[in-house]
Design a protein around this motif. Sequence first.
Motif, PDB file in Angstrom:
ATOM      1  N   LYS A   1      -1.951   0.228  -9.100  1.00 55.46           N
ATOM      2  CA  LYS A   1      -0.872  -0.735  -8.850  1.00 55.46           C
ATOM      3  C   LYS A   1       0.221  -0.123  -7.982  1.00 55.46           C
ATOM      4  O   LYS A   1       0.771  -0.783  -7.088  1.00 55.46           O
ATOM      5  N   ARG A   2       0.540   1.147  -8.217  1.00 56.47           N
ATOM      6  CA  ARG A   2       1.569   1.800  -7.402  1.00 56.47           C
ATOM      7  C   ARG A   2       1.160   1.834  -5.936  1.00 56.47           C
ATOM      8  O   ARG A   2       1.962   1.557  -5.043  1.00 56.47           O
ATOM      9  N   ASN A   3      -0.110   2.157  -5.672  1.00 56.82           N
ATOM     10  CA  ASN A   3      -0.614   2.158  -4.297  1.00 56.82           C
ATOM     11  C   ASN A   3      -0.572   0.765  -3.688  1.00 56.82           C
ATOM     12  O   ASN A   3      -0.284   0.603  -2.498  1.00 56.82           O
ATOM     13  N   ILE A   4      -0.888  -0.234  -4.481  1.00 54.48           N
ATOM     14  CA  ILE A   4      -0.883  -1.609  -3.988  1.00 54.48           C
ATOM     15  C   ILE A   4       0.519  -2.021  -3.556  1.00 54.48           C
ATOM     16  O   ILE A   4       0.725  -2.566  -2.461  1.00 54.48           O
TER      17      ILE A   4
ATOM     18  N   ARG B   1      -4.030   0.997   7.661  1.00 53.63           N
ATOM     19  CA  ARG B   1      -5.461   0.754   7.741  1.00 53.63           C
ATOM     20  C   ARG B   1      -6.151   0.963   6.391  1.00 53.63           C
ATOM     21  O   ARG B   1      -6.896   0.117   5.931  1.00 53.63           O
ATOM     22  N   ARG B   2      -5.926   2.113   5.773  1.00 56.43           N
ATOM     23  CA  ARG B   2      -6.556   2.381   4.478  1.00 56.43           C
ATOM     24  C   ARG B   2      -5.458   2.481   3.438  1.00 56.43           C
ATOM     25  O   ARG B   2      -4.705   3.451   3.414  1.00 56.43           O
ATOM     26  N   CYS B   3      -5.407   1.511   2.585  1.00 57.33           N
ATOM     27  CA  CYS B   3      -4.262   1.374   1.681  1.00 57.33           C
ATOM     28  C   CYS B   3      -4.437   2.088   0.353  1.00 57.33           C
ATOM     29  O   CYS B   3      -3.446   2.488  -0.259  1.00 57.33           O
ATOM     30  N   VAL B   4      -5.654   2.221  -0.109  1.00 57.76           N
ATOM     31  CA  VAL B   4      -5.883   2.879  -1.394  1.00 57.76           C
ATOM     32  C   VAL B   4      -6.972   3.930  -1.203  1.00 57.76           C
ATOM     33  O   VAL B   4      -8.115   3.600  -0.910  1.00 57.76           O
ATOM     34  N   ARG B   5      -6.595   5.172  -1.360  1.00 55.47           N
ATOM     35  CA  ARG B   5      -7.557   6.259  -1.249  1.00 55.47           C
ATOM     36  C   ARG B   5      -8.166   6.570  -2.612  1.00 55.47           C
ATOM     37  O   ARG B   5      -7.801   5.981  -3.630  1.00 55.47           O
TER      38      ARG B   5
END
Length: 585
Positions: A469-472, A454-458
């Motif tokens: 980019k790592r989170n993506i 649901r929430r991909c980048v905090r």
Amino acid sequence: MENKVFEDIVHLLQGADWLYNYPMTQVFTRNIFTHMPVEWQKALTDLPLDVLNGLPQCLTQDQWPSSLKVFLQECQRLSCLSPDLGPQTSGGSRRGSSSSNVSGSSSSSSSSSNLQIPQELTYGLTVKKKHEITTLLSIVKEMLDLTGSKHILDIGSGKGYIDSCIHRILHAQVLGVEGNCKLMRSAEKHHWKLYGRCRGITFLNWYLSDNTETLCRAEQLVSYLTELDTTCSCQTSPKRGTSSAKVASKTVSSSNIDGRESKSSNHECSDSPDSFTDSESSMGNGSVCSENRCVLLGLHACADLSPIIIKVFRDCVQASSLVLLSCCYHKMSLRPKAADDPASDKQESQCKGSDDTEGHGECPVEGDPPQNEEMIPGESDFMNFPMSQSLQEIFRQNNFHMSVFGLRLGAQKSGQNWCTETLEDHEYHTRNVAYRGILEAACVEGLTLRKLRRRCVRKSGFEDFSEYKRNIFDNYEFQKTGSDGTPMESVPNSESTLNMNEDKILERNTHISATLDTCFENHKHYFPLIEPLTGLQLALQPVIEILVQMDRLIYLKECGFSRVWLEKVFDAEVSPRNIALLAVR
């Protein structure tokens, strides 16, 4: 005067559509900064913190170009039509007038302090909700005193906290109408815990639609409400119950609404109150006894619910007065021609934060990129905006259409909190907008994204671009887009991650990472303008909100109501949607 204000606002919006007519994630793909005048860019680059924080308040600098100063001065003038308080009598209570003034502060703040709310009624509520209930209670009291009404019809009653306070403190009979069955059940449990089988508050599950049938049923409902027995024992000694939700439901059924409590199906009530008898629905065209009238209340009436409530007030002669606070203007229904567009439902515009109104749809989560929003049309026609003939004519004469993005900006938090932003706050927001915009620009290169959670980048994911980019790569799946725009996952011989080995995934991710880095380098010189752009948007936000609210006020005046006015009733720093539309029949 209203027509002149309408014209001035429309002209201002037409000349500044590059400020609001897009989602912020497309700030690079649409080359927004190339539309900002060069002299503005020079003036707004590397602003001191105090000057940057003054933008939403329309504070200007002497050395700025005249066009920028004129723009901010117009924003200030059109968003602050009058410094005076809302219309009042010499005794201090509100009186309706034909004025369209918007109060600069709440005239109820002094009187609200005289209303003592027991802690048990607000236990566990947020500061925002407590502030709203305390302030709104005094407004409702004045409407009850002014009209002699003894009943409240609360449309969109939610969990019923305001209804409990109205009944306990103002001794009024309350009927709460809520389209969300779960919220209504929570309201029943809350009511049962406080008052047991008290008949002073009743809840009804009914989703109001924008049609004639709803208006007829609402008339019947008001007539039924004013005939209820208002006697109860909870005013002196509140009853407490420990019963289950099932018993609480029976409490509602015992309030003479048996057979009329509707069940929701797909958010539509199959058993809406259409079973009232003729005697209950007879209204008459003459005068109505004040005791047989009700105050129509709507707190945070989302999207089309506000126009529906206005139409109910227009048609129902037993509604003595109206207290309406709206939100989520951008979620109003589009006309069929626009609604048929497959892209018309992809509505997002991410400005600085969003109104966190409880229980009203799902606002975009900051940090999540949109999907293919470049397909969203720039202009749309809404079913309920404009409502007034005056504004409709001005739109027609100027060939102007208000977009979903424009109304989305009008529903944002006000810029009042911006003045307290720190340098770190601005830097974080710059990275947030910039990184998401870069990802959008990279996706234009034949890629789409599929969220894996649901929430991909905090917030921590925006510390720097490498962390982003790592989170993506951890939280999204990249898919190639076919020639027809279809994600390759749905095409034979898919190249989605599911059908690729580790070496192939690494090779593809390396290529995507290089594309992201290229986009970063191509656009990083615009990063210092992101916060000034947001500040200008926040300067324009109250202008759009005033346009929506004035349109509704003028609509009621066109319907023959003379005692109608707007008033800012909440502290904007606590509750951003603070403009109330008030009317007395």
